[in-house]
Every structure is written in structure tokens, then in C-alpha cells.
Design a protein around this motif. Structure first.
Motif, PDB file in Angstrom:
ATOM      1  N   ARG A  46       8.633  -8.377  13.509  1.00 26.21           N
ATOM      2  CA  ARG A  46       7.321  -7.930  13.581  1.00 26.21           C
ATOM      3  C   ARG A  46       6.493  -8.241  12.221  1.00 26.21           C
ATOM      4  O   ARG A  46       5.282  -8.436  12.097  1.00 26.21           O
TER       5      ARG A  46
ATOM      6  N   SER B  46       0.743   4.580  15.803  1.00 25.01           N
ATOM      7  CA  SER B  46       1.434   5.364  14.683  1.00 25.01           C
ATOM      8  C   SER B  46       1.162   6.834  14.578  1.00 25.01           C
ATOM      9  O   SER B  46       1.398   7.748  13.711  1.00 25.01           O
TER      10      SER B  46
ATOM     11  N   SER C 133      -4.092   1.620   9.826  1.00 26.19           N
ATOM     12  CA  SER C 133      -3.994   1.718  11.459  1.00 26.19           C
ATOM     13  C   SER C 133      -4.640   1.067  12.288  1.00 26.19           C
ATOM     14  O   SER C 133      -5.301   0.990  13.138  1.00 26.19           O
TER      15      SER C 133
ATOM     16  N   ASP D 257       0.636  -1.118  -0.118  1.00 29.46           N
ATOM     17  CA  ASP D 257      -0.118  -0.075   0.026  1.00 29.46           C
ATOM     18  C   ASP D 257       1.018   1.182   0.038  1.00 29.46           C
ATOM     19  O   ASP D 257       1.420   1.588   1.123  1.00 29.46           O
TER      20      ASP D 257
ATOM     21  N   SER E 173       5.796  -2.468   9.432  1.00 24.20           N
ATOM     22  CA  SER E 173       6.734  -2.429  10.353  1.00 24.20           C
ATOM     23  C   SER E 173       8.091  -2.441   9.586  1.00 24.20           C
ATOM     24  O   SER E 173       8.310  -3.293   8.580  1.00 24.20           O
TER      25      SER E 173
HETATM   26  N1  NAP Z   1      -5.511   6.160   3.428  1.00 22.21           N
HETATM   27  C1  NAP Z   1      -5.111   6.702   4.467  1.00 22.21           C
HETATM   28  O1  NAP Z   1      -5.299   7.956   4.760  1.00 22.21           O
HETATM   29  C2  NAP Z   1      -4.061   6.170   5.436  1.00 22.21           C
HETATM   30  C3  NAP Z   1      -3.560   6.743   6.477  1.00 22.21           C
HETATM   31  C4  NAP Z   1      -2.936   6.100   7.418  1.00 22.21           C
HETATM   32  C5  NAP Z   1      -2.053   4.982   6.922  1.00 22.21           C
HETATM   33  N2  NAP Z   1      -2.210   4.294   5.778  1.00 22.21           N
HETATM   34  C6  NAP Z   1      -1.827   3.136   5.442  1.00 22.21           C
HETATM   35  O2  NAP Z   1      -1.927   2.239   6.135  1.00 22.21           O
HETATM   36  C7  NAP Z   1      -0.681   1.700   6.671  1.00 22.21           C
HETATM   37  C8  NAP Z   1      -0.551   1.147   8.155  1.00 22.21           C
HETATM   38  O3  NAP Z   1      -1.045   2.172   9.157  1.00 22.21           O
HETATM   39  P1  NAP Z   1      -0.192   2.982   9.882  1.00 22.21           P
HETATM   40  O4  NAP Z   1       1.155   2.945   9.429  1.00 22.21           O
HETATM   41  O5  NAP Z   1      -0.953   4.248  10.590  1.00 22.21           O
HETATM   42  O6  NAP Z   1       0.135   2.129  11.326  1.00 22.21           O
HETATM   43  P2  NAP Z   1       0.033   0.645  11.809  1.00 22.21           P
HETATM   44  O7  NAP Z   1       0.635  -0.291  10.710  1.00 22.21           O
HETATM   45  O8  NAP Z   1      -1.318   0.310  12.636  1.00 22.21           O
HETATM   46  O9  NAP Z   1       1.139   0.681  12.955  1.00 22.21           O
HETATM   47  C9  NAP Z   1       2.529   0.869  12.458  1.00 22.21           C
HETATM   48  C10 NAP Z   1       3.247   1.078  13.963  1.00 22.21           C
HETATM   49  O10 NAP Z   1       3.034   0.048  14.745  1.00 22.21           O
HETATM   50  C11 NAP Z   1       4.465  -0.637  14.928  1.00 22.21           C
HETATM   51  N3  NAP Z   1       4.333  -2.136  14.768  1.00 22.21           N
HETATM   52  C12 NAP Z   1       4.096  -2.675  13.649  1.00 22.21           C
HETATM   53  N4  NAP Z   1       3.709  -4.327  13.619  1.00 22.21           N
HETATM   54  C13 NAP Z   1       4.155  -4.296  15.387  1.00 22.21           C
HETATM   55  C14 NAP Z   1       3.818  -5.509  16.133  1.00 22.21           C
HETATM   56  N5  NAP Z   1       3.880  -6.648  15.539  1.00 22.21           N
HETATM   57  N6  NAP Z   1       4.326  -5.197  17.426  1.00 22.21           N
HETATM   58  C15 NAP Z   1       4.409  -3.939  17.932  1.00 22.21           C
HETATM   59  N7  NAP Z   1       4.482  -2.868  17.164  1.00 22.21           N
HETATM   60  C16 NAP Z   1       4.349  -3.107  15.634  1.00 22.21           C
HETATM   61  C17 NAP Z   1       5.200  -0.204  14.041  1.00 22.21           C
HETATM   62  O11 NAP Z   1       6.630   0.243  14.273  1.00 22.21           O
HETATM   63  P3  NAP Z   1       7.872  -0.597  13.661  1.00 22.21           P
HETATM   64  O12 NAP Z   1       8.020  -0.216  12.353  1.00 22.21           O
HETATM   65  O13 NAP Z   1       8.904  -0.114  14.633  1.00 22.21           O
HETATM   66  O14 NAP Z   1       7.527  -2.113  13.951  1.00 22.21           O
HETATM   67  C18 NAP Z   1       4.824   1.392  13.652  1.00 22.21           C
HETATM   68  O15 NAP Z   1       5.232   2.297  14.653  1.00 22.21           O
HETATM   69  C19 NAP Z   1       0.204   2.799   6.448  1.00 22.21           C
HETATM   70  O16 NAP Z   1       1.726   2.358   6.287  1.00 22.21           O
HETATM   71  C20 NAP Z   1      -0.297   3.287   5.043  1.00 22.21           C
HETATM   72  O17 NAP Z   1       0.072   2.616   4.020  1.00 22.21           O
HETATM   73  C21 NAP Z   1      -3.403   4.979   5.057  1.00 22.21           C
END
Ligand code: NAP
Length: 325
Positions: free
Chosen positions: A280, A225, A219, A47, A275
Motif C-alpha cells: 500500500r 483512520s 486523512s 510528516d 501505511s
Molecule cells: N494536522 C493534523 O491535525 C493531522 C490529523 C490527522 C493526520 N495528520 C497527518 O496526516 C497523515 C495521514 O492521515 P491519517 O493517518 O489520518 O490517515 P490516512 O493516511 O488517510 O489513512 C491511513 C489508514 O489507511 C490505511 N491505508 C493506507 N493506504 C491504504 C491503501 N492504499 N489501501 C487501503 N488502506 C490504506 C492505513 O492502514 P495500513 O497502515 O494498514 O495500510 C490506515 O488505516 C497522518 O499520518 C499524519 O501525519 C495530521
């Protein structure tokens, strides 16, 4: 390779992996290696987005994985998004072409409108990746008078050209989608939304499914995050340390993060955790081959608090726009 399960998209019949990998906040310096590792680890859905500022490196990671025989292009499902500054009908296609060029791809599997918010245009030649919600140097948020209908028509043309196999939307609400369904010739295949136990949006999800549109959750871990961005995230109890999630994890001998992701994929909602950590990254794919039971689902349903972290009204965005009201 880790097991994978899929949902099928209505118009094309394409199979979209239920467990993908998100690219937000991956620094360009880390990004090629991270995406290569993610694909090697077993992720098949990536993504991406124009505004993440790392599409060149995302593309290099994909290219390396294909060149080294880890995967074939047709086994990958690449998602990317049009940023707010390119909604005008004259700007959609050049912005998309720029993304294909940066990613080094002939086509993407899914192209999304990132937000239903047209922002003042900044030419690609002037600044790329584009500015965020505020034009560079501006202290005030400026809309562009550009209807979503015009933008969607251009996105449909990209689908008709085959350069985006599927098209969809992100951060849209029911009212905006209802309007869209009155004029679209190609229905959005996917809605990407913030979705986790603190923000379950059950009525929205159920209605979207009834339209034949699939849901992709972002998220999935809730506040984690947004800690450096928003006050609401700092005030919320971390989801991975919540007693309800921890006790379900202990019961199934899984991690809290696997419970949070399983909760979505078990209901056919795609997840895209990010991650940078190899362990992770691997753990986050361990969401198939086991199930949450009725009592787990009931306990998680009880955590819904309407808590939104990616909220445009947060001071961090610097704009006066209650988008989700
Ligand atoms: N459409 C939109 O408006 C929108 C908005 C936000 C996000 N997104 C998309 O959604 C994706 C995911 O959402 P997100 O980046 O907000 O957050 P997320 O994937 O919910 O959380 C990422 C955070 O969690 C940590 N993490 C990941 N796996 C873990 C585990 N197994 N145990 C503990 N901590 C863990 C990561 O740290 P580490 O890297 O240190 O593991 C990072 O700090 C984004 O990358 C993006 O592609 C889209």
C-alpha cells in the motif's frame, strides 16, 4: 524510485513534494523500519509531530536512510508540528529544540502549529511526549491564556534562525488566518487541513491559495483512520469502497486509494498518506503520470458532505470545544 512532483513555497522557493508520508499512529516499535522503508520506497516528505510520540524513531529511520546512501538530507522534506501545550512564548523554542534533538536533525523543512488551541502547559521534564488535549490525570480541558500572535512570533524566530526553513499552521480557519496576516512578519507557507471528498472545504482552499499559502491534506482516505475513535467515522460509508471512487478507479485501471490521492495532487494539494503495509505504501506513490478527467472531478465534487472526522467535539477527545464552528 517513484516519480515525484512538487509545489514551490513562496518565501524560500523550496520545492515541497506533492506526495508525502504521514507518521500518526505508527507505534515506536515499528517506526524506524517504517520510515526507512518509506524513504527507500521513494517518499521524500515525512510528516511528523510531537504528539505522535515517535519522533526518536522517525529520526532513526531518516538517519538510517541517509547512512545507507538511499537519500541525502537535502533531498528530504521533513515536516513537524508544535503541540498545543507549548504555545506560550517561553515554551515554543525549548519544545522545538527538543524535537530537533529527538529527530536527530539540524533543521526541519517545515514547522507547523498543530492546532490554534493553547492548552495548559506541562513541563518537558515532567512529561514528554506531551499529554494530549487533557493534562495527565485531569478530567477537564484547560486553556492557557496565550495568544497565537506570541506563539507565531517565536515560530518566526525559529525560521529566522534557519532551524525551520519554512513555517506554517494546521487546523486554522479563515478568521484565525486573517488575524495572523495582520501581524505576521513571515507569512505561513502552508496550511495543513483535513481534506477528502467528504470534506472538500473549497471556499477555504481557494481563499488560502489566494494568500499564496499552499495546502497540505491530511486523512485523504476519510473515515478509515478514525474508525476506532469517532462515531461519525463508523457511520460514514468507507471512501475506498464508494461506488463513485471505485468506478473512476476501474476506468483508469488504478486503485481507489490512488484516485483519492490523485484528486488532491492534481490540484497541487500535498498528500501525506500513512501505511504500514509495503504494497500500500508503494501504491500510494502511484499518483503521477496519469490524470482524472473533468467528469471524474465533477463526480468527486458531488461527494462533498461537510463530514469532518478529526472533530474536537467528538467524545473521543474528551473536550468541550467546537473548534471548527
Ligand atoms: N494536522 C493534523 O491535525 C493531522 C490529523 C490527522 C493526520 N495528520 C497527518 O496526516 C497523515 C495521514 O492521515 P491519517 O493517518 O489520518 O490517515 P490516512 O493516511 O488517510 O489513512 C491511513 C489508514 O489507511 C490505511 N491505508 C493506507 N493506504 C491504504 C491503501 N492504499 N489501501 C487501503 N488502506 C490504506 C492505513 O492502514 P495500513 O497502515 O494498514 O495500510 C490506515 O488505516 C497522518 O499520518 C499524519 O501525519 C495530521
Amino acid at each position: 524510485m517513484a516519480a515525484q512532483e512538487y509545489v514551490t513555497l513562496e518565501r524560500t522557493g523550496d520545492k515541497m513534494p506533492l506526495a508525502g508520508f504521514g507518521c500518526w499512529k505508527i507505534a515506536p516499535t515499528d517506526c524506524e523500519a517504517t520510515i526507512f522503508n518509506a524513504i527507500k520506497t521513494g517518499y521524500r516528505l515525512i510528516d511528523s509531530a510531537q504528539i505522535y510520540g515517535n519522533e526518536v524513531e522517525v529520526g532513526l529511520g531518516i538517519k538510517k536512510a541517509i547512512a545507507e546512501g538511499v537519500v541525502k538530507r537535502e533531498e528530504l522534506f521533513i515536516v513537524t508540528k508544535l503541540w498545543n501545550t507549548y504555545h506560550h512564548k517561553d515554551h515554543v523554542r525549548p519544545a522545538f529544540d527538543k524535537q530537533l534533538e529527538e529527530l536527530g536533525l539540524d533543521y526541519v523543512d517545515l514547522y507547523l502549529i498543530h492546532f490554534p488551541v493553547p492548552c495548559e502547559y506541562t513541563p518537558i521534564a515532567e512529561a514528554y511526549p506531551p499529554p494530549g488535549w487533557l493534562k495527565n490525570g485531569a478530567d477537564k480541558f484547560n486553556y492557557e491564556r496565550s495568544p497565537i500572535q506570541d506563539c507565531w512570533r517565536e515560530i518566526e524566530k525559529i525560521a529566522e534562525s534557519g532551524k525551520a526553513r519554512n513555517i506554517g499552521i494546521s487546523n486554522f480557519n479563515v478568521q484565525t488566518m486573517l488575524d495572523m496576516l495582520t501581524y505576521c512578519t513571515i507569512k505561513p507557507a502552508v496550511l495543513q487541513i483535513e481534506h477528502h471528498p467528504y470534506l472538500q472545504q473549497k471556499r477555504l482552499v481557494d481563499w488560502v491559495w489566494k494568500q499564496g499559502i499552499q495546502i497540505m491534506a491530511y486523512s485523504s482516505f476519510g473515515p478509515i483512520s478514525y474508525l476506532e475513535m469517532t462515531g461519525t467515522a463508523k457511520d460514514a460509508a468507507p471512501l475506498m469502497e464508494h461506488d463513485v471512487i471505485k468506478s473512476i478507479a476501474a476506468k483508469h485501471n488504478k486503485t481507489a486509494s490512488q484516485v483519492l490521492l490523485r484528486w488532491s495532487v492534481q490540484r497541487n494539494i500535498v498528500v501525506i498518506p500513512k501505511s504500514l503495509n509495503q504494497g500500500r505504501m508503494e501504491a500510494n506513490l502511484g499518483v503521477f503520470g496519469w490524470s482524472l478527467d473533468e467528469s471524474d472531478l465533477k463526480a468527486i465534487a458531488g461527494l462533498d458532505a461537510g463530514l469532518r472526522f478529526n472533530d474536537t467535539m467528538e467524545p473521543a477527545y474528551g473536550i468541550d470545544l467546537p473548534l471548527f464552528d
